[in-house]
Design a protein around this motif. Structure first.
Motif, mmCIF file in Angstrom:
data_model
loop_
_atom_site.group_PDB
_atom_site.id
_atom_site.type_symbol
_atom_site.label_atom_id
_atom_site.label_comp_id
_atom_site.label_asym_id
_atom_site.label_seq_id
_atom_site.Cartn_x
_atom_site.Cartn_y
_atom_site.Cartn_z
ATOM 1 N N PHE A 1 2.850 -0.995 4.277
ATOM 2 C CA PHE A 1 2.446 0.392 4.051
ATOM 3 C C PHE A 1 3.714 1.211 3.898
ATOM 4 C CE2 PHE A 1 -1.469 -1.111 5.878
ATOM 5 C CZ PHE A 1 -2.454 -0.324 5.295
ATOM 6 N N SER A 2 3.775 2.053 2.871
ATOM 7 C CA SER A 2 4.939 2.918 2.712
ATOM 8 C C SER A 2 4.471 4.311 2.313
ATOM 9 C CB SER A 2 5.900 2.363 1.670
ATOM 10 O OG SER A 2 5.278 2.296 0.411
ATOM 11 N N ALA B 1 11.125 8.890 4.675
ATOM 12 C CA ALA B 1 10.161 7.890 4.221
ATOM 13 C C ALA B 1 10.079 6.787 5.270
ATOM 14 C CB ALA B 1 10.578 7.312 2.876
ATOM 15 N N ILE B 2 8.935 6.097 5.278
ATOM 16 C CA ILE B 2 8.740 5.001 6.229
ATOM 17 C C ILE B 2 8.153 3.812 5.483
ATOM 18 C CG2 ILE B 2 6.411 5.710 6.952
ATOM 19 C CD1 ILE B 2 7.314 4.895 9.847
ATOM 20 N N MET C 1 0.859 -1.187 0.000
ATOM 21 C CA MET C 1 0.000 0.000 0.000
ATOM 22 C C MET C 1 0.892 1.233 0.000
ATOM 23 S SD MET C 1 -3.038 -1.397 0.143
ATOM 24 C CE MET C 1 -4.085 -0.038 0.525
ATOM 25 N N ARG C 2 0.868 2.000 -1.079
ATOM 26 C CA ARG C 2 1.659 3.233 -1.171
ATOM 27 C C ARG C 2 0.767 4.409 -0.775
ATOM 28 N NH1 ARG C 2 3.373 -0.115 -5.065
ATOM 29 N NH2 ARG C 2 5.594 -0.517 -5.169
ATOM 30 N N VAL C 3 1.102 5.026 0.335
ATOM 31 C CA VAL C 3 0.298 6.116 0.884
ATOM 32 C C VAL C 3 0.912 7.436 0.457
ATOM 33 C CG1 VAL C 3 -0.644 7.119 2.991
ATOM 34 C CG2 VAL C 3 -0.268 4.654 2.857
ATOM 35 N N THR D 1 2.900 10.664 8.087
ATOM 36 C CA THR D 1 1.937 10.628 9.198
ATOM 37 C C THR D 1 0.678 9.876 8.810
ATOM 38 O OG1 THR D 1 1.097 12.799 8.546
ATOM 39 C CG2 THR D 1 2.751 12.754 10.272
ATOM 40 N N LYS D 2 0.239 10.013 7.578
ATOM 41 C CA LYS D 2 -0.945 9.291 7.116
ATOM 42 C C LYS D 2 -0.655 7.792 7.052
ATOM 43 C CE LYS D 2 -3.757 11.476 4.504
ATOM 44 N NZ LYS D 2 -4.543 12.112 3.449
ATOM 45 N N THR D 3 0.569 7.425 6.706
ATOM 46 C CA THR D 3 0.973 6.019 6.672
ATOM 47 C C THR D 3 0.883 5.414 8.065
ATOM 48 O OG1 THR D 3 2.493 6.499 4.853
ATOM 49 C CG2 THR D 3 2.857 4.450 6.055
ATOM 50 N N ILE D 4 1.400 6.116 9.050
ATOM 51 C CA ILE D 4 1.369 5.630 10.431
ATOM 52 C C ILE D 4 -0.068 5.527 10.929
ATOM 53 C CG2 ILE D 4 2.054 6.177 12.807
ATOM 54 C CD1 ILE D 4 4.594 7.487 11.540
#
Length: 172
Positions: free
Chosen positions: A63-64, A120-121, A27-29, A71-74
């Motif tokens: 999720f990345s 990036a996360i 999932m690329r956020v 922040t939206k990814t987290i």
């Protein structure tokens, strides 16, 4: 001063989590992604509504996100962990290079190309146990509320209850 962005490209660096399965859902956020859309798809895939080729539910999701999408990814990860439950987590931080091309609306002025490095996360959630010694590992959350949290909440509510206790003595 009145430049507008014409294009934005990110380097396509691989996910920094080694040993990912081939069938992992990625999932690329992005900054403009809708959380409800991302979670609807990821939840359905992890709970068995979205079956893979063998008819089984997915066991892992990654999720990345980068830049303002971190922040939206987290947020997506934390909500999915509460919805699905029992998920092991490994988080990795890294940097991505972003190239942006800006042009001026005025004729004759040259455009500007900027190269930026953004955080990036990449977060792996898995139904299967992961290596607890891996950096960034988090075990599944327990759904029970610890007793000290219950006592702390009661202590916070006591002043409110005593403050309004006189309402019970009033008669209409």
């Amino acid at each position: 001063m009145h430049f507008r962005r014409v294009s934005r490209t990110e380097d396509s660096s691989p996910c920094p989590i080694p040993g990912l399965a081939a069938d992992v859902l990625h999932m690329r956020v992005k900054e403009g992604s809708k959380i409800r859309n991302l979670l609807r798809f990821a939840t359905a895939s992890m709970q068995g509504e979205g079956k893979d080729g063998n008819g089984t539910s997915l066991r892992q999701v990654v999720f990345s996100g980068s830049g303002r999408g971190v922040t939206k990814t987290i947020t997506c990860v934390e909500i999915l962990k509460r919805k699905v439950g029992g998920l092991h987590q490994v988080s990795k931080l890294h940097y991505k290079t972003v190239n942006e091309v800006w042009e001026s609306p005025q004729q004759g002025e040259a455009g500007v190309t900027m190269q930026r490095t953004v955080p990036a996360i990449c977060i792996l959630l898995s139904k299967d146990p992961l290596d607890p010694q891996a950096p960034g590992y988090q075990p599944p959350q327990t759904l029970s509320v610890p007793t000290e949290d219950i006592e702390r909440r009661r202590a916070l509510l006591r002043p409110i209850i005593t403050q309004f206790s006189f309402l019970g003595s009033l008669t209409p």
